[in-house]
Design a protein around this motif. Structure first.
Motif, PDB file in Angstrom:
ATOM      1  N   ARG A   1       0.832  -1.201   0.000  1.00  0.00           N
ATOM      2  CA  ARG A   1       0.000   0.000   0.000  1.00  0.00           C
ATOM      3  C   ARG A   1       0.874   1.262   0.000  1.00  0.00           C
ATOM      4  N   THR A   2       1.892   1.264   0.839  1.00  0.00           N
ATOM      5  CA  THR A   2       2.803   2.409   0.913  1.00  0.00           C
ATOM      6  C   THR A   2       3.439   2.631  -0.452  1.00  0.00           C
ATOM      7  N   ASP A   3       3.815   1.532  -1.074  1.00  0.00           N
ATOM      8  CA  ASP A   3       4.436   1.599  -2.384  1.00  0.00           C
ATOM      9  C   ASP A   3       3.496   2.190  -3.437  1.00  0.00           C
ATOM     10  N   LEU A   4       2.285   1.666  -3.506  1.00  0.00           N
ATOM     11  CA  LEU A   4       1.300   2.141  -4.482  1.00  0.00           C
ATOM     12  C   LEU A   4       0.941   3.611  -4.248  1.00  0.00           C
ATOM     13  N   ASP A   5       0.904   3.990  -2.999  1.00  0.00           N
ATOM     14  CA  ASP A   5       0.489   5.339  -2.625  1.00  0.00           C
ATOM     15  C   ASP A   5       1.510   6.399  -3.058  1.00  0.00           C
ATOM     16  N   LYS A   6       2.718   5.949  -3.431  1.00  0.00           N
ATOM     17  CA  LYS A   6       3.733   6.904  -3.897  1.00  0.00           C
ATOM     18  C   LYS A   6       3.365   7.468  -5.260  1.00  0.00           C
ATOM     19  N   ASN A   7       2.466   6.776  -5.962  1.00  0.00           N
ATOM     20  CA  ASN A   7       2.117   7.213  -7.313  1.00  0.00           C
ATOM     21  C   ASN A   7       0.594   7.242  -7.496  1.00  0.00           C
ATOM     22  N   PRO A   8      -0.056   8.271  -6.956  1.00  0.00           N
ATOM     23  CA  PRO A   8      -1.518   8.355  -7.029  1.00  0.00           C
ATOM     24  C   PRO A   8      -2.047   8.307  -8.464  1.00  0.00           C
ATOM     25  N   ALA A   9      -1.247   8.827  -9.416  1.00  0.00           N
ATOM     26  CA  ALA A   9      -1.705   8.830 -10.805  1.00  0.00           C
ATOM     27  C   ALA A   9      -1.971   7.404 -11.284  1.00  0.00           C
TER      28      ALA A   9
END
Ligand code: TRP
Length: 328
Positions: A289-297
């Protein structure tokens, strides 16, 4: 690989998901992907029936989609999208409304509950909530709908509306879906009494830090009859034990089951053990989740792509629907 049919499910955008959402729906969403073509929808239009403000709608949509992807919904396979991005659902809703007796909607237990909860906001959209839900399901030619028992009346309504529509226009244009009832544990909040929910603030968020999670677990209400550390407890009525059974290794479950009953372990230690096991269980989810959240686009791209794919299916259905009705 050929799959066993199409699954559709929707959830209102409630933001960061909690253990109740995870055990009640998300975990099942992930598992169904192996055997079915799955469509998972953030039903923002349904949310409007009860929302007082839309200020948080966008963030809540993002947060829920983020949790869905982090938990293992695979957007390359499954269609993940936002309801309002495929506006044909509103069109189908209108056509279905013409074959829906008003009394059937006002008689539904789910409608009566909403009236009780919001006596000052009984709007037209709220009455039509099940019609919009039927449109969600029918627009995509759904075979199976995984929902909890609370949604069973809506599923039954959907099946009835299919029969009414097909009969009225003389063609089998809409497909009757089946309910896929899943055995989900009833997840209580940390109060140990009410169902876990964000609005009651008795929830444990999946994305909480390990420290926050431990803090919430330590606040959990245990067997109310166990007042002193020296009193024997009854795991069968303890919500902490219910969660142990889901998240702890069997050895810990067995130990708690024995030691609680003879006051060999106290509630504090029992909760610390649960917090440790829960945090271990959620570790990979949180990292992802932390990883994915780095790139909201990326999250919004997934939802855009899902809407495009959903739109193709929706338009296919609507062409047949409009023609069956005989619209000029
Ligand atoms: N009514 C569902 C709920 O409150 C949400 C929902 C909307 C839904 N459309 C759906 C669920 C279609 C399954 C299929 O939980």
């Amino acid at each position: 690989m050929t799959k066993k049919g199409r699954v559709f499910s929707g959830a209102r955008p409630t933001g960061r998901q909690h253990l109740g959402n995870y055990l009640g729906a998300m975990r099942n969403y992930v598992a169904l992907q192996d055997d079915y073509d799955c469509i998972y929808c953030v039903v923002d239009v349904h949310a409007l029936t009860t929302l007082e403000t839309t200020l948080e709608l966008k963030q809540n949509t993002y947060d829920m989609a983020l949790d869905w992807l982090a938990v293992g919904i695979r957007p390359e396979e499954s269609v993940v999208f936002v309801q309002s991005h495929v506006p044909q659902v509103m069109e189908l809703h209108t056509y279905l409304s013409m074959v829906t007796p008003l009394g059937k909607l006002t008689d539904l237990p789910t409608f009566k509950d909403k009236v009780r909860e919001n006596p000052n906001n009984i709007n037209y959209g709220l009455v039509g909530y099940p019609v919009l839900m039927a449109a969600d399901i029918l627009l995509y030619g759904t075979d199976f709908v995984p929902v909890g028992i609370d949604q069973a009346p809506h599923l039954e309504f959907t099946r009835e509306v299919v029969r009414s529509f097909n009969y009225r226009y003389g063609k089998p244009v809409l497909k009757e879906p089946q309910m896929k009832a899943t055995s989900v544990p009833k997840v209580l909040g940390i109060d140990g009494v009410q169902k876990m929910s964000k609005s009651l603030n008795n929830h444990i968020e999946l994305a909480a830090t390990p420290e926050e999670t431990t803090q919430r677990v330590m606040q959990m209400v245990t067997d109310p009859a166990r007042v002193r550390r020296s009193d024997p407890g009854n795991p069968d009525v303890c919500n902490v034990f219910s969660l142990h059974k889901i998240f702890s290794p069997q050895a810990d479950v067995d130990m708690v089951n024995v030691e609680c009953r003879r006051a060999g372990i106290g509630c504090v230690d029992c909760k610390k053990l649960l917090a440790k096991n829960l945090n271990a269980h959620l570790e990979s989810f949180r990292a992802r989740r932390t990883d994915l959240d780095k790139n909201p686009a990326y999250i919004w791209d997934v939802l855009d792509d899902g809407a495009r794919r959903a739109n193709v299916l929706a338009e296919g259905t609507m062409v047949n629907v409009r023609s069956a009705i005989g619209l000029p």
